[in-house]
Design an enzyme around this catalytic site. Structure first.
Site, short mmCIF file in Angstrom:
data_model
loop_
_atom_site.label_atom_id
_atom_site.label_comp_id
_atom_site.label_asym_id
_atom_site.label_seq_id
_atom_site.Cartn_x
_atom_site.Cartn_y
_atom_site.Cartn_z
N THR A 120 0.90 -0.87 -0.39
CA THR A 120 0.43 0.44 0.32
C THR A 120 0.94 1.21 0.45
OG1 THR A 120 -1.96 -1.88 0.87
CG2 THR A 120 -1.62 1.43 0.73
N ASP A 151 -8.98 -1.62 3.52
CA ASP A 151 -9.27 -0.32 4.15
C ASP A 151 -9.01 0.97 2.81
OD1 ASP A 151 -6.56 -1.17 4.29
OD2 ASP A 151 -5.62 0.70 5.13
N1 GLY Z 1 -4.45 -1.65 3.63
C1 GLY Z 1 -4.38 -2.70 2.69
C2 GLY Z 1 -5.49 -3.82 3.07
O1 GLY Z 1 -5.24 -4.43 3.93
O2 GLY Z 1 -6.26 -4.08 1.83
#
Ligand code: GLY
Length: 263
Positions: A120, A151
């Site tokens: 991410t 998220d």
């Molecule tokens: N933070 C990235 C995910 O959990 O998809």
């Protein structure tokens, strides 16, 4: 180069938010389009919706001229093949039972390094007028159950921007970030007077405390980053994975900022 889901398919999530116009856009479970944040921006700017998912997100991107391409790199495919073989010794992937564990090459599981599990990126910006914006974009949790949304595309979880206060974003284990509305929480803490660094640490403490409150020592692996309207910034992460660091770009150039590790 993002890692795929359990079926070997790369599914991308992204969101963006513009504080000046109080506007947001997101895509989730998007396949075959390399730049999901750009698609999220078009959802924000060219529709009255906030989030598009799956097939609808793909058709939307195609309608704006985005080209489909195979996003599974050879390196990522090899990592997925290794994961599939190592997932269980009671399924049929890997060497046949009668050869498994033997000395010969044909009895060995595929060999190679363990790979990372998240991919991410957060980008938060404040301009000379004090207007604030941000994006979060990801291939998400590697080997996720197909259709799992993290998220990153959820406004308030993986990203939040309030033009009067600041912005926050999250990387790491998305399930905890969703349950805690972490980016919104961080921005609200800054609204109450906490610095970006303190507000990120507050989010870490809040999540750890919630597990402790149910008698569980589980410490998930998240990292939070925040900026405020004045251009101050901070970041904090759970202890797993070392120190928090972010790259900061300002009038003087680029620098690395080391935040804190707590939990
Ligand atoms: N933070 C990235 C995910 O959990 O998809």
């Amino acid at each position: 180069g993002g890692l795929p889901n359990a079926d070997g398919v790369v599914q991308l999530d992204a969101s963006c938010m513009d504080g000046k116009t109080y506007n947001a856009g997101a895509v989730a479970g998007l396949e075959n389009i390399k730049t999901p944040a750009s698609v999220a921006r078009l959802v924000m700017e060219r529709t009255d919706h906030v989030m598009l998912v799956g097939r609808g997100a793909l058709e939307f991107a195609r309608s704006f001229g985005f080209e489909e391409e195979n996003l599974l790199t050879e390196r990522a495919r090899q990592a997925w093949l290794r994961w599939r073989e190592r997932l269980s010794d009671s399924d049929d992937w890997g060497p046949p039972d009668h050869l498994r564990g033997g000395d010969g090459d044909s009895g060995r599981l595929l060999e190679g390094p363990e790979e990372f599990h998240y991919g991410t990126t957060n980008v938060l910006a404040v301009d000379g007028n004090g207007d604030i914006s941000g994006i979060t974009t990801t291939s998400g949790l590697s080997w996720k159950i197909p259709g799992r949304i993290g998220d990153s595309p959820i406004i308030g979880a993986g990203l939040y921007v309030d033009n009067s206060v600041g912005a926050a974003g999250a990387t790491g284990r998305g399930e905890d970030v969703i349950k805690s509305c972490a980016s919104y929480f961080i921005v609200m803490r800054m609204r109450e007077g906490r610095t970006p660094q303190q507000a990120c640490e507050d989010a870490i403490d809040m999540i750890v405390d919630r597990y402790r409150a149910i008698g569980n020592d589980f410490v998930p692996g998240e990292k939070f980053v925040a900026i405020n309207k004045a251009g101050d910034y901070g970041c904090a992460r759970m202890p797993s994975g070392g120190n928090a660091s972010i790259t900061v770009r300002h009038g003087g150039g680029l620098e690395t900022y080391e935040g804190s590790s707590r939990g």
